[in-house]
Design an enzyme around this catalytic site. Structure first.
Site, PDB file in Angstrom:
ATOM      1  CD  GLU A  52      34.849 -57.484 -22.586  1.00 52.94           C
ATOM      2  OE1 GLU A  52      35.342 -57.848 -21.498  1.00 52.94           O
ATOM      3  OE2 GLU A  52      35.272 -57.835 -23.688  1.00 52.94           O
TER       4      GLU A  52
ATOM      5  CB  CYS B  70      37.410 -60.778 -20.496  1.00 51.66           C
ATOM      6  SG  CYS B  70      38.640 -59.521 -20.847  1.00 51.66           S
TER       7      CYS B  70
END
Length: 468
Positions: free
Chosen positions: A226, A260
């Site tokens: 990720e 993110c």
């Protein structure tokens, strides 16, 4: 290895990295622990994971203060993060057995099914920005699947790493079922090569993802990555403007912009751009940044001064490239890794604020001529983690959502992770999924078990293969 308070600049604690002999001992103990843990029942694992959730809730204020000191998260956000971790523990404690139940398949066999067996110790290389949530969203499903957790956390949140280890031990998990390694990033490749490690999960930058993927690929070990994001928030011409602005501001400032999946590129239809800019700047200018332990602070400092300086460099370069600075953009005087909420407009592809991930409280406003142009701009990025759409037309939203190149698309809401939904990205935002049943099935052996029919069996044959 040091933990430094980003508000005061003071060293909180210095940690001596574990030497190779100690790492070898801990990895050997993790491998040994797997032999017993994989035999434990779902009920026993669930009881322990529920207890871990209880420990988290009981210590949430203390743990929020630890995050505030080590990486600058404001206290109320830290408390919310701990509560979210506890909820994740509950979710997998209650659902893991169902997610990993044998899946019967009708074939020509007497019986055939898919089983899900644990792999062993899983190495998690985790970042500092959500120092508890990032770990628990890996650890809760991994442990419930019967795997062992081995954590290499970011060096500046070593205190958080040890606190997480303490949570599992206080909850009653067997020793070495979850282990925090205190080692430098340069030693991650060596740990990946260790025969005890069976798989690797990483949350971090694209560069870190490539490094881990190379090392794990050479050892034929599975990875889930990720990575970064430059999330596009697309404000269409029929959006409810005030609601859209509120959501866009909130999303950009989550964790002082160090997320993110924080909104980063605001792609606004030309008919709404001027109104959007005025309202957005007005809200940004009211944001109070300061001591994360002070309840009056809306956001705290960035996690380190070098990270703050990187954000400022990106802002300055974008302005040199033609972006217009509407507010912020100046490094405050004094101590602390602070950066003011900053808005750039006239941002275009090719500018740093468009092409790169800006990991701080900086919004880039981009004008779109029409729906097709907005979609093209959203997809004109090497990243594909999250995106949001603002429109009052559900059918339109569903149509556009399927065309957005991202692992998560939210409509009239900011992008967030939820234990019930799979989470991950495409392109340079990584691969694989965390959370939901997809996340718990990433690190298992998906095993086919086939029982042949006994010769002369009178039962009818089932033609073809199909899932029930």
């Amino acid at each position: 290895m040091q933990s430094v308070n980003p508000h005061s600049g003071q060293v909180i604690r210095t940690y001596d990295p574990q030497d190779d002999a100690e790492v070898e001992r801990l990895l050997g103990a993790a491998e040994s622990a797997f032999h017993d843990w994989k035999k434990s029942s779902f009920a026993d694992r669930a009881q322990l994971l529920k207890a871990a959730g209880g420990v988290l809730r009981g210590r949430k204020q203390q743990l929020a203060e630890l995050m505030a000191d080590e990486m600058g998260k404001v206290l109320r956000d830290g408390v919310a993060e701990i509560e979210k971790c506890a909820g994740c523990c509950d979710f997998y404690a209650e659902n893991a057995q169902r997610f990993l139940a044998n899946h019967m398949v009708l074939t020509d066999a007497e019986e055939s099914y898919i089983a899900f067996d644990p792999l062993g110790p899983v190495l998690a290389v985790m970042p500092w920005n959500f120092p508890f949530w990032q770990v628990f969203r890996f650890a809760a499903p991994a442990l419930m699947a019967g795997n062992i957790g081995v954590l290499k956390h970011a060096s500046n949140v070593s205190g958080c790493a040890l606190a997480i280890q303490d949570v599992f031990r206080e909850a009653g998990f067997p020793e070495q079922t979850f282990t925090a390694l205190l080692v430098e990033s340069a030693r991650v490749e060596q740990i990946i090569r260790h025969p005890a490690i069976q798989a690797v999960t990483l949350t971090g930058s694209a560069a870190a993802g490539r490094s881990v993927a190379r090392a794990a690929g050479a050892e034929l070990k599975k990875t889930v990555l990720e990575l970064g994001g430059s999330d596009a928030y697309v404000v269409l011409d029929d959006a409810r403007l005030d609601a859209a602005v509120d959501i866009c501001v909130k999303s950009r400032l989550i964790n002082a912009g160090q997320s993110c999946i924080a909104a980063k590129r605001f792609i606004v239809h030309k008919s709404l751009r001027a109104q959007f800019e005025r309202a957005y700047v007005e809200r940004f200018q009211k944001i109070r940044y300061g001591d994360p332990r002070d309840d009056s602070s809306d956001i705290g400092p960035l996690a380190r001064t070098d990270l703050r300086d990187q954000v400022h460099r990106q802002v300055e370069e974008s302005v040199r490239q033609g972006a217009k600075l509407l507010t912020g953009g100046q490094v405050p005087s004094g101590v602390g890794a602070y950066y003011p909420p900053t808005v750039l407009t006239n941002v275009q592809p090719g500018m740093v604020a468009f092409d790169e991930e800006v990991f701080g409280p900086v919004a880039a406003i981009i004008e779109a001529n029409d729906e097709e142009h907005a979609i093209a701009l959203a997809n004109q990025s090497p990243f594909g983690l999250g995106a949001a759409l603002f429109t009052q037309d559900k059918a339109r939203a569903d149509r556009i959502a399927r065309r957005i190149e991202a692992g998560n698309v939210f409509v009239n809401a900011f992008v967030k992770s939820d234990a019930r939904l799979p989470f991950g990205g495409v392109k340079q935002s990584g691969y694989g999924r965390e959370l939901s049943w997809f996340g718990i099935q990433e690190f298992v052996n998906v095993k086919t078990v086939y029982h042949a029919r006994v010769e002369g069996d009178a039962k009818s044959q089932v033609p073809g293969d199909r899932l029930e």
